[in-house]
Structures are given as C-alpha cells and as structure tokens.
Motif scaffolding. Structure first.
Motif, PDB file in Angstrom:
ATOM      1  N   HIS A   1       0.828  -1.217   0.000  1.00  0.00           N
ATOM      2  CA  HIS A   1       0.000   0.000   0.000  1.00  0.00           C
ATOM      3  C   HIS A   1       0.860   1.265   0.000  1.00  0.00           C
ATOM      4  N   PHE A   2       2.012   1.198   0.648  1.00  0.00           N
ATOM      5  CA  PHE A   2       2.927   2.339   0.673  1.00  0.00           C
ATOM      6  C   PHE A   2       3.433   2.636  -0.742  1.00  0.00           C
ATOM      7  N   VAL A   3       3.857   1.596  -1.431  1.00  0.00           N
ATOM      8  CA  VAL A   3       4.406   1.770  -2.787  1.00  0.00           C
ATOM      9  C   VAL A   3       3.305   2.230  -3.745  1.00  0.00           C
ATOM     10  N   ALA A   4       2.082   1.684  -3.574  1.00  0.00           N
ATOM     11  CA  ALA A   4       0.961   2.102  -4.438  1.00  0.00           C
ATOM     12  C   ALA A   4       0.668   3.589  -4.237  1.00  0.00           C
ATOM     13  N   LEU A   5       0.613   4.041  -2.994  1.00  0.00           N
ATOM     14  CA  LEU A   5       0.344   5.463  -2.715  1.00  0.00           C
ATOM     15  C   LEU A   5       1.464   6.340  -3.265  1.00  0.00           C
ATOM     16  N   ALA A   6       2.697   5.873  -3.094  1.00  0.00           N
ATOM     17  CA  ALA A   6       3.856   6.678  -3.491  1.00  0.00           C
ATOM     18  C   ALA A   6       3.861   6.962  -4.985  1.00  0.00           C
ATOM     19  N   GLN A   7       3.235   6.087  -5.770  1.00  0.00           N
ATOM     20  CA  GLN A   7       3.247   6.288  -7.224  1.00  0.00           C
ATOM     21  C   GLN A   7       2.137   7.222  -7.693  1.00  0.00           C
ATOM     22  N   MET A   8       1.239   7.600  -6.776  1.00  0.00           N
ATOM     23  CA  MET A   8       0.121   8.461  -7.183  1.00  0.00           C
ATOM     24  C   MET A   8       0.592   9.916  -7.309  1.00  0.00           C
ATOM     25  N   PRO A   9       0.165  10.588  -8.415  1.00  0.00           N
ATOM     26  CA  PRO A   9       0.585  11.982  -8.620  1.00  0.00           C
ATOM     27  C   PRO A   9       0.246  12.880  -7.425  1.00  0.00           C
ATOM     28  N   LYS A  10      -0.940  12.670  -6.816  1.00  0.00           N
ATOM     29  CA  LYS A  10      -1.342  13.541  -5.705  1.00  0.00           C
ATOM     30  C   LYS A  10      -0.396  13.398  -4.505  1.00  0.00           C
ATOM     31  N   THR A  11       0.095  12.183  -4.287  1.00  0.00           N
ATOM     32  CA  THR A  11       1.051  11.964  -3.192  1.00  0.00           C
ATOM     33  C   THR A  11       2.370  12.661  -3.511  1.00  0.00           C
ATOM     34  N   GLN A  12       2.818  12.522  -4.767  1.00  0.00           N
ATOM     35  CA  GLN A  12       4.092  13.159  -5.125  1.00  0.00           C
ATOM     36  C   GLN A  12       3.991  14.681  -5.029  1.00  0.00           C
ATOM     37  N   GLU A  13       2.791  15.220  -5.343  1.00  0.00           N
ATOM     38  CA  GLU A  13       2.558  16.672  -5.154  1.00  0.00           C
ATOM     39  C   GLU A  13       2.709  17.025  -3.673  1.00  0.00           C
ATOM     40  N   ARG A  14       2.134  16.179  -2.799  1.00  0.00           N
ATOM     41  CA  ARG A  14       2.191  16.451  -1.359  1.00  0.00           C
ATOM     42  C   ARG A  14       3.629  16.441  -0.840  1.00  0.00           C
ATOM     43  N   ILE A  15       4.394  15.438  -1.309  1.00  0.00           N
ATOM     44  CA  ILE A  15       5.787  15.347  -0.836  1.00  0.00           C
ATOM     45  C   ILE A  15       6.572  16.574  -1.292  1.00  0.00           C
ATOM     46  N   ALA A  16       6.416  16.932  -2.578  1.00  0.00           N
ATOM     47  CA  ALA A  16       7.157  18.075  -3.126  1.00  0.00           C
ATOM     48  C   ALA A  16       6.778  19.356  -2.381  1.00  0.00           C
ATOM     49  N   HIS A  17       5.475  19.504  -2.082  1.00  0.00           N
ATOM     50  CA  HIS A  17       4.998  20.705  -1.379  1.00  0.00           C
ATOM     51  C   HIS A  17       5.593  20.779   0.024  1.00  0.00           C
ATOM     52  N   MET A  18       5.636  19.631   0.704  1.00  0.00           N
ATOM     53  CA  MET A  18       6.193  19.579   2.059  1.00  0.00           C
ATOM     54  C   MET A  18       7.680  19.931   2.048  1.00  0.00           C
ATOM     55  N   LEU A  19       8.409  19.418   1.039  1.00  0.00           N
ATOM     56  CA  LEU A  19       9.839  19.696   0.968  1.00  0.00           C
ATOM     57  C   LEU A  19      10.093  21.174   0.679  1.00  0.00           C
ATOM     58  N   LYS A  20       9.197  21.776  -0.126  1.00  0.00           N
ATOM     59  CA  LYS A  20       9.398  23.164  -0.522  1.00  0.00           C
ATOM     60  C   LYS A  20       8.978  24.140   0.581  1.00  0.00           C
ATOM     61  N   THR A  21       7.800  23.873   1.201  1.00  0.00           N
ATOM     62  CA  THR A  21       7.240  24.863   2.133  1.00  0.00           C
ATOM     63  C   THR A  21       7.308  24.431   3.597  1.00  0.00           C
ATOM     64  N   GLY A  22       7.524  23.121   3.815  1.00  0.00           N
ATOM     65  CA  GLY A  22       7.510  22.638   5.194  1.00  0.00           C
ATOM     66  C   GLY A  22       6.103  22.487   5.746  1.00  0.00           C
ATOM     67  N   LYS A  23       5.087  22.706   4.886  1.00  0.00           N
ATOM     68  CA  LYS A  23       3.697  22.582   5.351  1.00  0.00           C
ATOM     69  C   LYS A  23       2.966  21.520   4.530  1.00  0.00           C
ATOM     70  N   PRO A  24       2.003  20.819   5.154  1.00  0.00           N
ATOM     71  CA  PRO A  24       1.266  19.799   4.388  1.00  0.00           C
ATOM     72  C   PRO A  24       0.316  20.424   3.363  1.00  0.00           C
ATOM     73  N   LEU A  25       0.126  19.720   2.268  1.00  0.00           N
ATOM     74  CA  LEU A  25      -0.813  20.159   1.225  1.00  0.00           C
ATOM     75  C   LEU A  25      -2.048  19.282   1.328  1.00  0.00           C
ATOM     76  N   ARG A  26      -3.239  19.897   1.376  1.00  0.00           N
ATOM     77  CA  ARG A  26      -4.474  19.087   1.385  1.00  0.00           C
ATOM     78  C   ARG A  26      -5.047  19.107  -0.027  1.00  0.00           C
ATOM     79  N   ASN A  27      -4.677  18.107  -0.832  1.00  0.00           N
ATOM     80  CA  ASN A  27      -5.178  18.097  -2.213  1.00  0.00           C
ATOM     81  C   ASN A  27      -6.179  16.964  -2.412  1.00  0.00           C
TER      82      ASN A  27
END
Length: 791
Positions: A765-791
């Motif tokens: 389930h971790f690997v399946a979620l990790a491949q989803m575009p919305k998850t990758q958006e969340r990770i990138a947003h967290m790395l950039k702003t330090g805040k969670p993205l609710r998409n």
C-alpha cells in the motif's frame, strides 16, 4: 544525613495565572497538589480555584500535559481549607506581588505548617529576607524563594533564592526536586530585586527601548534585529512585551525604579511615554488583542510613533546589516558592528555594549558566578548564548576596551566604570575549570549537588567540554559510543533533524549486531533534540521521480527490517525520545523493548500529511498490540480505533502523556521531566532489563485481525467525513489503505496472520500510494514549504 526532600503532597497558594500553572506542572509530575485561593463570595467556597482549574484546559500553550490531569488537582480556600496544609511537604506561595499581602498570608498559615515542610515564595523580585521576617523562628530555616518563569511547564529556568536563615540542606533538597521531578534548570540567585534573569533580561529590553528611540528605528525593525538574527527568540523585544503584557512590563520597570535607587542606570528605569499611553487606552498586548502590535483581518500591524497610528509591519533588516550578522566569526561580527555607520548596526552594538556593561558591573552583587547569569538568561529568556558567553566569544579584551572607550566618550548609557576584574588580563569568564566568581575571585566548577551526576550532557556553556565517550562504530548516518567501564552502548543519528536515511538504517543494524556481541544493552538517543523528524523524504522522492521503483521498494523493506531488528535484538534496545519523534522516528521507538520519553516529546505518525502511510512496521505493530490486548476471540476492532484516528489524522502528541493517550506510546513507557537526564534514565532502564534476564518477544505468528468487517466499519466513518467535506478524496484513499493494513487486509474477521503478512501489506500500500501523482505533489509541497498540502 540525606538532603532528600520527599514531596508526597504539595500546596500552591494563589490560583492566579502563575499559581494555577505551577500547580498544573506539579500535577504533570505526579505530585498530589492542593491549590488555594480566597473563598468565593457566593456558592461553593472553593469556586475561585475551581474556575482557575477549569481555565487551565483552555490555555495555550497547555499547562497540563493532558487535559484529564486537571481533575487530579484539589481545590481549597484560606477560610475552610488550611487544615489540608498539615499533610503538605512543600508549600509554594504565588499570590500577587505585594509584601504586606504575602506577610499577612504567612502569619495566617504558619500554625498549619508541619515541622519538616518547606515553604517557598514564587516572587519575581520581592526581598526574600524581608518576607522571612514574619515567619516563626522554627520555619525560617525551611523558607526560601523559588521563582518559576512563565509558562512554568515550558520555561526551563527556576531561580532559587536562599534567605540568610535558609538551611543549606533544605536548599539542596529543593534544588534536587526542582531538577529531577519538575525538570527545571536551577540557578541560585542572591536576594536582590528581580534576582538574576529579570534583572539582566529586563535591562536588556530597556536598553533596546532606549536605543530604538536614539537611532529612530521602528518597533518591527528592532524585532527583526533582536530576534533569531542574533540568536534570540522570534518574539524578540517588542513582541515579547506584548506577550508578557504591557501592564506587567510597566510594573516590572516600576519595581526596578522603586527598589534600585542606587543603580547607576536608574534614570532609564521608567516606562517610555508611548508605553504609558497604550496602557491608559487598555491596549495591553496579546491579552487584549492590541498593544505594540495589532491584527486587522490577517494582517499584522505595528504601532508607528511618528504617525501616531498602526501601519503594516515590514521589519526589514538592511541588506548590509543582515550580511554582517551572517558572519560566522563573532570577533569579526562585533568589529564590523562597531565600525558600521548604519543606524541598525549602531543600534545593535549599543544594545550589546550596554548589556555587557550592566552585567559585568552588577555580577558580584546579584550572582555567585558568571555561569549563573548566562544560564539564567538562556533558560529564562531563550537566548542561545548568555551575555558573558557572547562577550567572550567576540574577544573579551577587545570588547572590554571598546566598552571602556564608549564609557569615556559618554556614548554608553552609564558612566559607571567596568569592574577591575574585567581588565586583569583574562580572556573571558568561562573555561574548562569553571566560571569566574568575583566574590571568591576564582573559577568555580559546576554544582557538586549529586542530582547533576544524572546529566550526561548538561547544557554546555562556551568553553565547556563534555566527554563524547569512546566511539565503537561510525558511518555517515550514526555514531555508536560507550563510556569507559559501561556495558550499555548508545547510538545517535548524525543526519539533519536526525532524519532516517539509508546510512541510518544500515548503521542501526550494525550497532545492534555489535551491542549483541559486546554489550548488555543499547540506547537509541541523541545528545540534543529532536529524536528524529522521520524518513528522508527528499531521497525517497528522488528515487520515485527517477522511476527507480525497485530501489524505492528496497528502501521500504530495509526500513521494516531495521524496526524488526530493534524489536528482536538479543539485548534490550531502549529508545530515549525528546522533541520530535515523527514517522519513522516514532516507528523505531514503537519497536524498542522500552521507550523513555522526555515530557516534551511530540510524537506522531504523520505520513498521511505527505500522502503516504507508515511503512516502517508501525501499522503492523498496532495490529499486534490490538490482538494482544483483545485476547483470544476478543474484540480487536475496539483496540484499533484510537490508533487508527491518530494515524489517519496525522495527530502529533503535545506531550509524552498525550502520546500514551493517542496509543503512540505504551502505558509501560517511562516519562522523564528533565531532558538532560534522559540518557541517564534510558541507560538505567536498559541495564535493569538486561540484569533481569531480558529475552526479546517470540515472533508474533498468530495475530488476530479485524479483517473485512473492521475495514468496512472504518470506511463508514470515512465516508461521512468525505461527504461532510472534512477530508478530500485523496485523504479518503490514504485512510482506507491505513485501515486495510491495520485490519490485516481483506480477510475474515478473527483470521490469524503473522508479522510478515502485515509487513507485506504495509509495503504494497505504501508503494501504491507513493506512485500516485497527488502523493508526489504532497511530498514536493512539504519539501518546498515545510507545510502539508491538502489536495
């Protein structure tokens, strides 16, 4: 004779802001506490105190480590409750700062104080010897001042002020209690107005206010100059005044004016006109919503004295001054500040110069050593270095000469000369032998009170060196060390924020293998906070975006293998947690034989915030614990509910006590109040487990799971939240997968599975979620702003 102070029960007199919060912190520490105040005019005579106790649950930051602790406090009043004082071992008086009121109260309670009870006044500046005068002879040797800083749960500093009559053994016992039980940093102060912390701290604020006017700077600019840019808290100068309360600030300044008539800086001990005007209007700062700063909608405005109105707060540091403050070498930085013609730089040099001058001039009269001043200011005001450390780091002799030149030139706030010891050829006041004491004219080592032997790495001052132990093994991610003659090794992380990288995973596995071979136990813990901010997201995202799925899957498998290695180690592995323990950091401590938490531990499985689920064995561990708690044929689902909510909502505990309530910690885990004692206690726990014949748990092969019925029940909750727009579709997706893993997958309710089955589910389930575009958006947003993205 032992100087131990046994506190079975304590009383706090005065249920105002400080009294109620001191009582709350005593209760946090497991001390049975009675809180007193005046009897209510109508209704229940304890009404005043009951209201204060109810209010504790609403305050932020929270004085109670868990809201439920408020119910443990006992309410009492001075008319009908004084008999309750007879059973108290410690009484802390915290009523309003009026000598006559305090003395009247002492006369009233004296007949009820038992003959071994310690009485302490939490005054912030009244004379301790004067207070002691009204006490009966037999109580005087058990009386002293103890000054907590606000808020008492979070501020590390507690000043202890002996009266002339205080017994040394009483003082040592109280110091031990404050350090270990309440987790405080204790500084012994002399009986002078405002003691050490507020004497120097408030002076530094008065100096900043004086120079603000002198150099024509805005309040917001001064806050930008006197905050993190110089190693001080974000609230800097004027925001701090707003938080403290402008009326309180004015009161403290007035106390200085009234009680320090001979202080060479006395002309400056008066509230500026603008401060008096704000107080008159009822603009008292944070508590009234308006002070030096105010909020309009989302905008923060600051008072502009020229315009006599509020304007948008910009608070810009001049680029040239900002660059100068980034200089690493303190000597170069101070030379540049003093040489600069820029008003912002001149302001900073003037503030440092006058605070150094004031601290040196008064050191002998207010404290035993320079260490006491530096620690009081660090712990009470949040400066990264105290005034003497800052001066010493910048070059003692050179800075002393500059201050002397400014005094002669008439540009310093006072013409009082620097004391002679400043110029006796010294390079500073701190070194490996100790800190300078003008009264003894020698270097004094740290306190010999046995309580400090529990601190393996105390808060180090400039020039202090503590042994780093003998290195056993080291790689890019971890260092494993041991003290000579000790059989418990320690492994600490070396990454930024102690995040978990491949090197940390491999390093932990190697450290456990070495501990099994050569030591009785292993502690996983860092010298400083945080414990671990979780997995290294940047590395994970890189592997994903590069399409290296096999590498990514291998990393997850290695994470799980490390957690399992911790759990099944042949020697006890104890986690010592302080500060943040998020994601993988939280999962590591879940697998330890035991965890010892510092009270201020902020623990959470926050992966949902970046679109993932915990896959370092955390969800598997919840399923195992639920099965064990339910027992054969029991209701596993009921045992999972709290943990599921904690993970799906990414909750982070606001204390170690709350971590237990959220099921992120076990009821059997320990909580230590002084973070500097954490390593000592964790090693003692590992040794105790080893000595009592430790064996790791047997592999969990028959785990009863909640199965499809459990998943369906969780989904019902989630659908309601989705339809009420409380969560997004992606949140629903993540939470459903969390539920699926925790319930053991799509199997019959009550099915028996093993750990490998659950770990495999986590990975899939971790690997399946990790491949989803919305998850990758969340990770990138967290790395950039330090805040969670609710998409």
């Amino acid at each position: 004779m032992s100087n131990k102070l046994l506190v079975r029960r304590a009383a706090v007199l005065g249920a105002g802001v400080m009294g109620a919060q001191i009582a709350a912190h005593l209760t946090n520490a497991g001390v049975d506490t009675v809180l007193f105040d005046l009897p209510a005019k109508e209704g229940d005579p304890n009404g005043v105190v009951q209201k204060a106790i109810a209010n504790l649950g609403k305050l932020s930051p929270a004085p109670l480590a868990s809201k439920s602790l408020g119910e443990r406090l006992v309410a009492a009043n001075y008319e009908t409750g004084l008999e309750q004082l007879r059973g108290c071992d410690l009484i802390i008086e915290a009523i309003a700062e009026r000598m006559d009121w305090k003395q009247d109260l002492y006369k009233k309670i004296a007949p009820f104080v038992a003959d071994t009870t310690v009485l302490a006044s939490n005054t912030s500046g009244l004379g301790i010897n004067k207070l002691a005068e009204v006490l009966p002879e037999e109580l005087r040797h058990r009386f002293c001042g103890v000054h907590f800083f606000n808020p008492p749960r979070y501020m590390h500093l507690a000043e202890l002020i002996p009266a002339k009559t205080t017994d040394a053994a009483v003082l040592e016992g109280l110091e031990t209690f404050l350090v270990t039980t309440l987790g405080k940093g204790v500084v012994i102060a002399k009986d002078t107005p405002n003691f050490i912390g507020n004497r120097i701290g408030v002076f530094s604020m008065l100096a900043a206010m004086h120079h603000t006017e002198q150099f024509g700077l805005g309040f917001d600019t001064v806050d930008a100059l006197t905050g993190p840019a110089v190693g001080r808290p974000k609230s800097a100068t004027y925001r701090t005044a707003d938080v403290v309360g402008l009326d309180t600030m004015a009161h403290v300044i007035k106390t200085m004016a009234d009680t320090l008539p001979d202080d060479p800086w006395h002309p400056y001990f008066k509230a500026p006109k603008w401060l008096a005007a704000l107080i008159e209007k009822g603009a008292l700062g944070q508590k009234t919503g308006t002070g030096i700063y105010t909020k309009r909608g989302k905008d923060i405005l600051v008072l502009d004295l020229k315009a006599q109105d509020y304007r948008a707060s910009a608070g810009e540091l001049d680029a040239e001054v900002a660059a100068l403050l980034k200089e690493r070498d303190p000597a170069k930085k101070f030379a540049a500040l003093r040489a600069s013609a820029h008003p912002q730089a001149k302001f900073l040099w003037a503030c440092f110069r006058d605070t150094f001058h004031y601290s040196a001039f008064h050191l002998e009269s207010i404290a035993d050593t320079a260490r006491d001043v530096d620690l009081a200011i660090r712990w009470g005001y949040g400066w990264s270095m105290g005034p003497f450390e800052t001066w010493q780091a910048a070059g003692w002799k050179q800075v002393a000469d500059w201050i002397a030149e400014d005094i002669v030139a008439g540009s310093a706030m006072s013409s009082a000369p620097l004391p002679n010891w400043v110029f006796d050829g010294r390079d500073g006041v701190h070194n490996t032998e100790g800190s300078y004491s003008p009264c003894r004219n020698s270097k004094v080592p740290r306190s010999a009170n046995p309580v400090y032997a529990r601190q393996r790495y105390p808060d180090a001052l400039l020039g202090e060196k503590f042994s780093q132990g003998r290195s056993v093994f080291e790689n890019d991610g971890v260092r494993m060390w041991v003290d000579e003659g000790d059989d418990i090794a320690v492994v600490g992380f070396k990454t930024k924020m102690n995040t978990v990288s491949d090197a940390v995973l491999d390093g932990l596995q190697e450290a456990i293998a070495r501990a099994e071979k050569d030591f009785a136990g292993l502690v996983i813990g860092q010298q400083k906070e945080p414990f671990s901010a979780g997995a290294d997201l940047a590395g994970a995202l890189g592997a994903l975006q590069a399409g290296k799925l096999a590498e990514f899957e291998a990393m997850v498998a290695n994470f799980q293998a490390t957690s399992q290695r911790i759990k099944y180690a042949q020697v006890p592995v104890v986690a010592a947690v302080r500060g943040l323990a998020l994601g993988g950091g939280c999962e590591f401590q879940m697998h330890a034989a035991r965890t010892v938490f510092s009270l201020e531990s902020y623990v959470g499985l926050v992966e949902a915030g970046v679109g993932l689920l915990p896959a370092g064995g955390g969800l598997k561990e919840f399923a195992v614990r639920a099965s064990e708690a339910a027992g054969p044929g029991g209701d596993v689902f009921a045992q999972l509910k709290t943990a599921f909510e904690s993970v799906a909502m990414g909750k982070v505990s606001a204390s170690a006590v709350e971590a237990k309530e959220l099921k992120l910690a076990r009821d059997s885990d320990g909580i230590v109040f002084n973070a500097f004692e954490l390593l000592h206690v964790a090693k003692a726990q590992a040794r105790a487990l080893a000595e009592s014949g430790y064996r790791p748990p047997l592999p969990a092969r028959r785990i009863q799971v909640a199965g499809e019925v459990g998943i369906a029940t969780f989904k019902m909750m989630l659908v309601n939240m989705l339809e009420g727009y409380f969560i997004s579709k992606h949140d629903y997706e993540i939470a459903t997968r969390i539920a699926t893993v925790m319930c053991g997958g799509e199997v019959d309710r009550g099915s028996l599975v093993d750990e490998e089955w659950l770990l495999k589910l986590e990975r899939e389930h971790f690997v399946a979620l990790a491949q989803m575009p919305k998850t990758q958006e969340r990770i990138a947003h967290m790395l950039k702003t330090g805040k969670p993205l609710r998409n």
